[in-house]
Design a protein around this motif. Structure first.
Motif, PDB file in Angstrom:
ATOM      1  N   GLY A  65      30.436  45.543  29.519  1.00 37.82           N
ATOM      2  CA  GLY A  65      31.772  45.161  29.968  1.00 37.82           C
ATOM      3  C   GLY A  65      32.814  46.198  29.606  1.00 37.82           C
ATOM      4  N   PRO A 121      28.428  43.105  34.607  1.00 35.87           N
ATOM      5  CA  PRO A 121      29.879  42.929  34.482  1.00 35.87           C
ATOM      6  C   PRO A 121      30.687  43.608  35.588  1.00 35.87           C
ATOM      7  N   ALA A 340      35.898  43.089  33.531  1.00 30.78           N
ATOM      8  CA  ALA A 340      34.479  43.306  33.249  1.00 30.78           C
ATOM      9  C   ALA A 340      34.108  42.840  31.849  1.00 30.78           C
ATOM     10  N   ARG A 341      34.982  43.059  30.878  1.00 23.68           N
ATOM     11  CA  ARG A 341      34.692  42.604  29.517  1.00 23.68           C
ATOM     12  C   ARG A 341      34.629  41.084  29.446  1.00 23.68           C
ATOM     13  N   SER A 344      31.454  39.976  30.975  1.00 18.98           N
ATOM     14  CA  SER A 344      30.278  40.248  30.149  1.00 18.98           C
ATOM     15  C   SER A 344      30.091  39.163  29.094  1.00 18.98           C
TER      16      SER A 344
END
Length: 440
Positions: A65, A121, A340-341, A344
């Motif tokens: 991520g 992610p 994305a983090r 994830s």
């Protein structure tokens, strides 16, 4: 035809790449199981190979991520496609040679699992970068439909390949699908909120910020608890379901009917989600997941296979309906720079619960009988999913909530995020208030 397709050639290319990758991936579980069992005759060897793929994926997901947020997610996804292409091609060649080495396959699957930790992610970031906000639910639903369809048809395709050409060709097909997906990704240009590498921060600070994004929204972290519980229960059903069906409900054919009903239900739910516009998507979606109580309870009661199959179809339809709603909500509410983090952590919690279910279900069944873990799983799903309705952020979440709506701090923060003309904006620096769903 969704607006996303008619007027967005970038999404059409992305969709085609995902379709081909999903077709390739759908044949691998069956082909891998048969290949390893034929080569070694050992279920333990198969467990080792599956573990080699799962462990790197879980360990590296948060780092994946961070990388997808720091760099262009298209580049990350393209690179991971090429890595997985090489890995699957290697396994295919190894199997076609006629003398496969187990450790070769295990290492290749471990590399593929690590690559998937960086690829997973990127999905939401890619969609946000190429699809307008008004079209994202249709786009997410279309992706859910093809995923459901490939899951339904994948085992049959794998069977044809294995019986006619051998399992090695299934891996060659998967490698080719990754190569085409990478080529299509290379043609995309993403709209990004900020330039990659604009800020130089430590890995730890990026990980902490991503987790803070999740924790600061009551609708998000409470939903993730429910989704993890759901996935753990799904692992219990997948572990004990075949045994109960074979022993009590009519044999192998009973489980095949139940599993196929689930695949059809997942597809129908995904199709329905593309047309539904619930005002409170998180609340409705989480409540839809409570339908998983039905197959768990009916299986515990040893109800005839048609009834269990119908219930599993309804529960799978609930999952298919939920997934696009969740993805769309997360993509709207979470700024692109940290998306994305956040995704994830979503994947990490969902995937981590499944091995726990796989391990505990047979142990509990041996100690107390198969009905007990099934009833425990049913109660846990019901409690966790319904309990989310008690959170103000879940009840008040809408995709058009005005920024000055009443509610607690979490709800107000969410309203500001969702209603902002640019949902990808960063939060104000003084508060450091943070600027996705189960699988499933």
């Amino acid at each position: 035809m969704p607006h996303s397709f008619r007027h967005n050639p970038a999404f059409r290319r992305f969709f085609l790449g995902r379709l081909l990758s999903l077709v390739g991936d759908a044949v691998i579980p069956s082909a891998l199981a048969l290949a390893v069992l034929h080569a070694t005759g050992s279920a333990s060897a198969l467990a080792l190979v599956l573990g080699c793929a799962m462990v790197p994926r879980l360990v590296l997901l948060p780092l994946g991520g961070v990388i997808a947020d720091r760099f262009n997610p298209r580049t990350v996804a393209l690179t991971t496609d090429l890595v997985r292409c090489a890995g699957q091609l290697f396994v295919g060649i190894e199997l076609l040679s006629g003398t496969p080495e187990l450790w070769h396959i295990a290492v290749a699957e471990a590399i593929g699992g690590a690559a998937s930790a960086f690829a997973m992610p990127t999905l939401s970031s890619l969609i946000v970068g190429i699809v307008d906000e008004k079209d994202r639910q249709a786009a997410n639903s279309a992706l859910g439909v093809v995923r459901s369809a490939t899951l339904a048809g994948g085992p049959a395709l794998a069977g044809v390949l294995v019986l006619t050409a051998g399992p090695g060709w299934a891996f060659v097909l998967d490698a080719a699908s990754f190569a085409v997906s990478a080529a299509l990704l290379a043609t995309l240009t993403l709209n990004r909120a900020s330039a990659p590498g604009e800020e130089h921060r430590s890995l730890r600070s990026d990980l902490v910020e991503g987790w803070h994004e999740v924790r600061s929204r009551d609708w998000y972290w409470t939903s993730l608890v429910a989704h993890a519980t759901w996935n753990g229960a799904a692992a219990v059903f997948a572990t004990l379901g075949p045994a109960v069906a074979v022993k009590e409900l009519g044999g192998d054919g009973a489980w095949i009917v139940i599993a196929q009903a689930g695949a059809v239900g997942l597809l129908l739910g995904s199709l329905l989600s593309g047309r539904a516009r619930p005002r409170r998507p998180i609340l409705v979606g989480n409540l839809a997941l409570t339908t998983y109580v039905l197959p768990l309870g009916l299986l515990a009661l040893h109800t005839p296979a048609p009834a269990v199959a119908a219930a599993f179809g309804v529960a799978s339809a609930g999952l298919g309906f939920f997934n696009p709603l969740w993805s769309t909500a997360v993509q709207a509410a979470v700024p692109q720079a940290v998306l994305a983090r956040v995704t994830s952590y979503d994947w990490l919690l969902s995937l981590a619960a499944m091995p726990l279910g796989y391990v505990l279900a047979p142990l509990a069944a041996d100690a107390w009988g198969e009905a007990t873990p099934l009833w425990i799983a049913a109660a846990a799903v019901s409690l966790a999913c319904v309990a989310t309705a008690g959170m103000p952020g879940v009840r008040q979440f809408t995709l058009n909530t005005p920024a000055d709506s009443p509610g607690n701090a979490s709800a107000n923060t969410l309203a500001a995020d969702v209603s902002s003309p640019d949902p990808r904006r960063r939060p104000s620096a003084p508060r450091r208030t943070p600027a996705d769903r189960p699988r499933r």
